[in-house]
Scaffold this motif. Structure first.
Motif, PDB file in Angstrom:
ATOM      1  N   GLY A 169     -65.926  26.343  42.840  1.00 55.22           N
ATOM      2  CA  GLY A 169     -67.224  25.708  42.697  1.00 55.22           C
ATOM      3  C   GLY A 169     -67.916  25.968  41.376  1.00 55.22           C
ATOM      4  N   LEU A 170     -67.222  26.613  40.426  1.00 54.47           N
ATOM      5  CA  LEU A 170     -67.793  26.925  39.118  1.00 54.47           C
ATOM      6  C   LEU A 170     -67.102  26.080  38.047  1.00 54.47           C
ATOM      7  N   ARG A 171     -67.890  25.538  37.152  1.00 54.46           N
ATOM      8  CA  ARG A 171     -67.397  24.567  36.186  1.00 54.46           C
ATOM      9  C   ARG A 171     -66.735  25.240  34.985  1.00 54.46           C
ATOM     10  N   ILE A 172     -65.590  24.671  34.560  1.00 57.67           N
ATOM     11  CA  ILE A 172     -64.960  25.058  33.303  1.00 57.67           C
ATOM     12  C   ILE A 172     -64.534  23.778  32.598  1.00 57.67           C
ATOM     13  N   SER A 173     -64.054  23.902  31.361  1.00 57.15           N
ATOM     14  CA  SER A 173     -63.574  22.729  30.636  1.00 57.15           C
ATOM     15  C   SER A 173     -62.075  22.579  30.857  1.00 57.15           C
ATOM     16  N   LYS A 174     -61.601  21.359  30.738  1.00 59.75           N
ATOM     17  CA  LYS A 174     -60.192  21.058  30.956  1.00 59.75           C
ATOM     18  C   LYS A 174     -59.377  21.437  29.725  1.00 59.75           C
ATOM     19  N   GLY A 175     -58.277  22.129  29.946  1.00 63.89           N
ATOM     20  CA  GLY A 175     -57.328  22.378  28.884  1.00 63.89           C
ATOM     21  C   GLY A 175     -56.481  21.144  28.617  1.00 63.89           C
ATOM     22  N   TRP A 176     -55.605  21.239  27.620  1.00 65.27           N
ATOM     23  CA  TRP A 176     -54.788  20.085  27.278  1.00 65.27           C
ATOM     24  C   TRP A 176     -53.701  19.841  28.317  1.00 65.27           C
ATOM     25  N   MET A 177     -53.165  20.918  28.898  1.00 68.49           N
ATOM     26  CA  MET A 177     -52.083  20.794  29.859  1.00 68.49           C
ATOM     27  C   MET A 177     -52.460  21.531  31.141  1.00 68.49           C
ATOM     28  N   PRO A 178     -51.996  21.061  32.309  1.00 77.47           N
ATOM     29  CA  PRO A 178     -52.328  21.731  33.576  1.00 77.47           C
ATOM     30  C   PRO A 178     -51.626  23.077  33.688  1.00 77.47           C
ATOM     31  N   THR A 179     -52.305  24.046  34.323  1.00 76.49           N
ATOM     32  CA  THR A 179     -51.765  25.387  34.489  1.00 76.49           C
ATOM     33  C   THR A 179     -51.081  25.529  35.851  1.00 76.49           C
ATOM     34  N   LEU A 180     -50.390  26.643  36.043  1.00 78.52           N
ATOM     35  CA  LEU A 180     -49.740  26.929  37.316  1.00 78.52           C
ATOM     36  C   LEU A 180     -50.797  27.126  38.406  1.00 78.52           C
ATOM     37  N   ILE A 181     -50.405  26.840  39.656  1.00 75.75           N
ATOM     38  CA  ILE A 181     -51.381  26.895  40.766  1.00 75.75           C
ATOM     39  C   ILE A 181     -50.932  27.873  41.852  1.00 75.75           C
ATOM     40  N   SER A 182     -50.099  28.836  41.527  1.00 71.33           N
ATOM     41  CA  SER A 182     -49.588  29.777  42.530  1.00 71.33           C
ATOM     42  C   SER A 182     -50.680  30.646  43.131  1.00 71.33           C
ATOM     43  N   ASN A 183     -51.840  30.729  42.482  1.00 69.29           N
ATOM     44  CA  ASN A 183     -52.931  31.572  42.981  1.00 69.29           C
ATOM     45  C   ASN A 183     -53.960  30.796  43.790  1.00 69.29           C
ATOM     46  N   LEU A 184     -53.642  29.550  44.164  1.00 68.44           N
ATOM     47  CA  LEU A 184     -54.639  28.734  44.842  1.00 68.44           C
ATOM     48  C   LEU A 184     -54.471  28.757  46.352  1.00 68.44           C
ATOM     49  N   GLU A 185     -55.609  28.859  47.038  1.00 68.37           N
ATOM     50  CA  GLU A 185     -55.675  28.736  48.492  1.00 68.37           C
ATOM     51  C   GLU A 185     -55.619  27.266  48.902  1.00 68.37           C
ATOM     52  N   ARG A 186     -56.300  26.438  48.136  1.00 67.14           N
ATOM     53  CA  ARG A 186     -56.291  25.002  48.406  1.00 67.14           C
ATOM     54  C   ARG A 186     -56.873  24.264  47.212  1.00 67.14           C
ATOM     55  N   VAL A 187     -56.666  22.959  47.211  1.00 69.89           N
ATOM     56  CA  VAL A 187     -57.295  22.047  46.257  1.00 69.89           C
ATOM     57  C   VAL A 187     -58.134  21.077  47.076  1.00 69.89           C
ATOM     58  N   GLU A 188     -59.389  20.888  46.671  1.00 71.86           N
ATOM     59  CA  GLU A 188     -60.262  20.002  47.422  1.00 71.86           C
ATOM     60  C   GLU A 188     -60.983  19.051  46.478  1.00 71.86           C
ATOM     61  N   VAL A 189     -61.302  17.877  46.987  1.00 68.00           N
ATOM     62  CA  VAL A 189     -61.960  16.846  46.189  1.00 68.00           C
ATOM     63  C   VAL A 189     -63.122  16.279  46.977  1.00 68.00           C
TER      64      VAL A 189
END
Length: 819
Positions: free
Chosen positions: A192-212
């Motif tokens: 829920g905290l905003r950051i800026s987008k990097g040029w390439m997507p990073t690994l997601i092994s540390n994610l509990e979920r992705v929500e939209v």
């Protein structure tokens, strides 16, 4: 990195050997009331570090327990806690089975909670309302992908995940998306905290979920993309010891490894830890486009009491790759589509190109319950992004001969060499109030947040000063004028000599280039600063079967023209942003809702900070959305279904100007409108049959433009229909007990490109096989089973010049062990 992984493996091996010399063992099976096995339920001995989560069959085993009396505690998200007094002796093996009842009370208001392990179902999203209300009671569409689905599909990047969410398609393979027909992903969120987008997507092994959350969420978060916001929720420490490792290998020379270690630090379980590690060395079907990634993500949780929780996360990511600008095409001369004019593997670059990115995030959050009715939450993130790059890419034009005629197989090239850095700070605090006024209940919210992004001094960029060498070969001119060939250096055929040699699409040569031979100019990257802050209030009022949500935010957005220069000027934009929604409970399991939201999105600091490159000044984007839908639960809350219809209007849209001299130049278009229908299904139909399915129909049109011919036409890269399914079946008895199979597919209809050709629609089929042997899991994932040829979106080289092809048939074999 290798030493870290070896150390973890050694730790796990010692732990396992030690467990084999157990004093006593407790095991059993945890199920629902209907005897369905529950995966990931925590089973432990109270006041000790002895514990174990249940496996996919609902079984647990706690070994090496010293003799004595204990309290066995069984707990899981969404279920009532059960306790049992036990007494164990040396070498004794005890068996206890439990049937858990679901909780009726509200879930704990912590951003990380919401999904039950082993399921594709998520029950809560603080992103949507900044409170712990059920997703069913949120009057706005929210889609999600749980870590269980991510694991089953072996998704390693966010681009692998979005196909599971209705209304989202890839605009490019580097993490640009279209959400409900509008560009998204320029600003992303973590917890829920905003950051800026990097040029390439990073690994997601540390994610509990992705929500939209679909549509703008400006009433809670300030500026946001009009189609929706993607939030990444990180895994948090568990109060039972659990270690897991996995290794994968597959097509294109891919090698992956992951480790996930968690548990209590002390016997009181007031201090918990978790470490997620991931490494990837992946090739590609695209020439020169492999990448290497490292992710290190430790976290700590401190729970001094039942009312207070403190979470700390550190996320360190490293990427070493090349930017993929897409498959370049030979210029079409007969009106036919250029898609098959070159091999899908072709990349217009050279071997000495590189793109190195490093990100470092530190996240902290505190939640405290002053009482059952007053709850406080505060969180912050500091985010640093650094990029070092050398890129040879097309200049969005083809070569020309002495008459100025296009050479369709030769591409004009462009050089980009530089370093850049951005830093982000985002902090938010809010208080939830639960108030009863007779038969009316209020769930009120008041909060404040602050976000800042800085592009500090020190960044720089090297580019060509012109496209063609002058007659004296002492400099370069931007374009070629065939009426004055005397101004240019000409080759033996009388054609102008390019500043940087053309790239031959028929006979590609990836040999490293000496950039010192070009006429270039080094310029400092413009420093930039923006900060924004806002105060907001919200109240969700419940009156019997009716709930009404009212929200209002006052936003103050500040940026600087000519930042840190003598003529620096501060520019402030303000906006009052409302939100209105209503929910009607048709039954206990079916809700109907309607909502109206407005969006506010000033142009980014990088765009504002470089008017010579991007043009401008530009007005902020404003949007509004009307949405109606239904959310329901089925099969004892094991399956959720949500459907919605909507209309979104976006004003002051930025698009590429397709300028021959400046490929990055932008221009503003009047208005775009999208309207459509979406449906998402997630969960279990049977205890051993899981499903994730989505469908979207979206008509995105240009409704206002200076170019009258565009009005009423479809937007670029916004397909009318898209959808996908993933169905998994596990065998839970007989000789094949532990085996499983999954089948999936996703489809996208034709995409308009804005050029003289379209990207054809496609359907891609995926499959997976699983086998669970106690704590050992084997899996084989086969993607694009039918070896379909397709293109997912635009190439970053420019409209009509390139497109991103999808991967051919490929496989990944994985071995995982959890204990």
């Amino acid at each position: 990195m290798k030493k870290i992984l070896l150390s973890i493996l050694l730790f796990l091996a010692i732990h396992q050997i030690h467990a084999q010399n157990a004093n006593g063992t407790v095991n059993g099976k945890i199920t629902k009331e209907n005897s369905e096995p529950l995966f990931g339920i925590s089973v432990g001995l109270k006041g000790t570090s002895y514990g174990s989560p249940t496996d996919t069959n609902g079984r647990y085993s706690i070994a090496n327990i010293p003799s004595g009396s204990y309290t066995l505690v069984v707990s899981g998200i969404g279920y009532q806690v059960m306790e049992k007094e036990i007494k164990i002796s040396k070498n004794q093996n005890l068996t206890f089975d439990f049937k858990l009842n679901e909780k009726n009370e509200q879930l704990q208001e912590v951003v990380v909670l919401g999904s039950r392990e082993g399921d594709y179902v998520n029950e809560i999203s603080s992103l949507a309302s900044k409170s712990s209300i059920s997703l069913k009671d949120v009057p706005q569409a929210v889609s999600y992908v749980t870590k269980e689905l991510i694991q089953d599909q072996k998704a390693f990047l966010i681009t692998d995940v979005v196909k599971n969410i209705s209304g989202i398609n890839q605009e490019s393979i580097s993490g640009d998306y279209m959400i409900r027909g509008f560009a998204g992903g320029s600003n992303i969120m973590i917890n829920g905290l905003r950051i800026s987008k990097g040029w390439m997507p990073t690994l997601i092994s540390n994610l509990e979920r992705v929500e939209v959350i679909k549509g703008a969420n400006s009433a809670l978060y300030g500026y946001s993309d009009p189609g929706g916001t993607i939030n990444r929720v990180t895994k948090k420490p568990m109060n039972v010891s659990r270690q897991g490792i996995s290794f994968s290998t597959g097509s294109f020379g891919t090698i992956r490894s992951e480790a996930d270690v968690t548990g209590p630090v002390n016997q009181e379980k007031t201090l918990l830890y978790r470490v997620n590690l991931a490494y990837q060395d992946a090739g590609s079907f695209r020439d020169l486009m492999g990448r290497k990634d490292i992710l290190i993500a430790p976290s700590l949780s401190y729970l001094p009491s039942e009312k207070t929780r403190v979470d700390l996360d550190l996320i360190c990511s490293n990427i070493n790759a090349r930017v993929d600008r897409g498959q370049p095409f030979i210029a079409s001369t007969d009106g036919e589509s250029p898609l098959l004019s070159t091999p899908k593997s072709l990349s217009a670059t050279y071997a000495n190109s590189y793109n190195k990115e490093n990100t470092l995030s530190f996240i902290g959050s505190v939640s405290h319950d002053f009482s059952d009715r007053i709850k406080f939450n505060s969180s912050f993130i500091t985010y640093q992004y650094e990029r070092d790059y050398l890129e040879h890419r097309t200049n969005n034009r083809y070569g020309v001969d002495g008459n100025g005629d296009v050479l369709p197989t030769l591409m004009e090239m462009r050089l980009q060499r530089g370093e850049s850095r951005t830093t982000n700070i985002n902090a938010m605090s809010y208080v939830n109030f639960s108030i009863e006024t007779g038969r009316i209940s209020h769930r009120a919210l008041i909060g404040y947040d602050f976000a800042q992004q800085v592009t500090p001094a020190g960044g720089w960029d090297t580019r060509l000063v012109g496209a063609f060498r002058n007659a004296d070969n002492t400099g370069a001119l931007n374009s070629y004028d065939p009426d004055h060939p005397e101004l240019y250096l000409l080759d033996g055929d009388g054609s102008p000599v390019p500043n940087m040699p053309y790239f031959d699409l028929v006979n590609p040569d990836y040999t490293p280039q000496d950039i010192n031979g070009y006429f270039t100019r080094v310029t400092p990257r413009a420093t930039a600063l923006y900060y924004t802050h806002g105060v907001y209030i919200q109240d969700q009022i419940r009156m019997g079967k009716v709930q009404v949500l009212l929200g209002l935010r006052q936003e103050f957005y500040n940026d600087f023209e000519n930042y840190q220069e003598e003529d620096e000027k501060k520019v402030q934009q303000t906006s009052l942003i409302p939100r209105l929604g209503a929910v009607f409970s048709l039954t206990d399991k079916i809700n109907l809702y309607g909502t109206y939201v407005e969006g506010f999105q000033p142009q980014s600091a990088s765009i504002i900070g470089d008017p010579e490159i991007y043009g401008g000044p530009f007005d902020p984007l404003t949007s509004n959305m009307i949405e109606f839908g239904t959310k329901s639960e089925w099969f004892n809350k094991g399956l959720t279904l949500s459907a919605s219809i909507y209309q979104i209007e976006l004003n002051n849209v930025l698009i590429n100007a397709n300028d021959a001299i400046n490929p990055d130049l932008l221009k503003q278009r009047g208005q775009e409108r999208s309207k459509g229908f979406e449906v998402d299904i997630n969960g279990k139909i049977l205890p051993n049959l899981s499903i994730s399915a989505n469908y979207a129909y979206n008509e995105a049109l240009i409704t206002q433009s200076d170019n009258l011919d565009l009005i009423g036409t479809h937007k670029e890269y916004a397909p009318v229909q898209m959808g996908g399914t993933w169905i998994k079946y596990n065998v839970n008895k007989g000789q094949l007990n532990g085996a499983g199979i999954a089948l999936g597919s996703n489809f996208v209809t034709k995409q308009i490109t804005g050029a003289d050709f379209d990207l054809p629609g496609y359907t891609v089929v995926d499959a997976a096989l699983f086998y669970q042997i106690e704590k050992l899991r084997l899996s084989l994932n086969i993607n694009n089973v039918t070896d379909k040829t397709y293109w997912v979106g635009r190439g970053r080289a420019g409209t009509g010049i390139a497109a991103n092809p999808g991967a051919p048939r490929n496989f990944l074999f994985s071995v995982g062990y959890t204990f």
